[in-house]
Design an enzyme around this catalytic site. Structure first.
Site, short mmCIF file in Angstrom:
data_model
loop_
_atom_site.label_atom_id
_atom_site.label_comp_id
_atom_site.label_asym_id
_atom_site.label_seq_id
_atom_site.Cartn_x
_atom_site.Cartn_y
_atom_site.Cartn_z
N ASN A 9 0.80 -1.22 0.00
CA ASN A 9 0.00 0.00 0.00
C ASN A 9 0.84 1.28 0.00
OD1 ASN A 9 0.83 -0.45 2.64
ND2 ASN A 9 -1.00 0.44 3.54
N CYS A 10 2.15 1.17 -0.12
CA CYS A 10 3.03 2.34 -0.17
C CYS A 10 2.98 2.95 -1.58
CB CYS A 10 4.46 1.91 0.16
SG CYS A 10 5.69 3.20 -0.08
N ASP A 11 2.71 4.25 -1.67
CA ASP A 11 2.60 4.92 -2.96
C ASP A 11 3.88 4.83 -3.78
OD1 ASP A 11 -0.04 5.61 -2.51
OD2 ASP A 11 0.45 7.61 -1.76
N VAL A 13 6.19 2.50 -3.62
CA VAL A 13 6.31 1.11 -4.08
C VAL A 13 5.39 0.89 -5.28
CG1 VAL A 13 5.89 -1.31 -3.46
CG2 VAL A 13 7.06 0.20 -1.86
N LYS A 14 4.19 1.44 -5.22
CA LYS A 14 3.25 1.31 -6.34
C LYS A 14 3.83 1.94 -7.60
CE LYS A 14 -0.95 1.34 -3.53
NZ LYS A 14 -2.13 2.13 -3.14
#
Length: 114
Positions: A9-11, A13-14
């Protein structure tokens, strides 16, 4: 095989995962929370990249550590603390097998995979 370490859910990482997929870079995603980390992994990252590169001292996890842990945080204590609190690691951590990189910037990934 490239491995991207982080939490789903880390932006940031996305963004890294999107970049890898759009550029057809094969990778395996390793979620710190789901898949966990070993002390050996963390210790090798600290040795290779340095403690200051690995740890996000602006994170909520860092701020929630007890004062004793924060004040005594060094290369000796860090491995156990990070293994117990993997969200202390700056994200994402990319391991290409030859190279490790922390964080995500489009230009940096372009250079790594050129």
């Amino acid at each position: 095989m490239n491995t991207l370490y982080g939490i789903k859910n880390c932006d940031t990482v996305k963004k890294a995962r999107d970049w890898l997929e759009k550029n057809n870079v094969a990778y395996r995603f390793h979620d710190f929370r789901v898949d966990g980390l070993t002390e050996a992994q963390v210790s090798s990252w600290i040795n290779e990249l340095g403690l200051e590169t690995i740890v996000n001292k602006r994170s909520t996890t860092w701020k929630e550590l007890d004062e004793t842990s924060r004040n005594s945080f060094d290369e000796k204590s860090a491995t156990k603390i990070i293994t117990t609190n993997p969200t202390l690691i700056k994200r994402p951590l990319l391991d290409t097998g030859k190279y490790k990189h922390v964080g995500f910037k489009d230009a940096e990934y372009s250079k790594i995979f050129s």
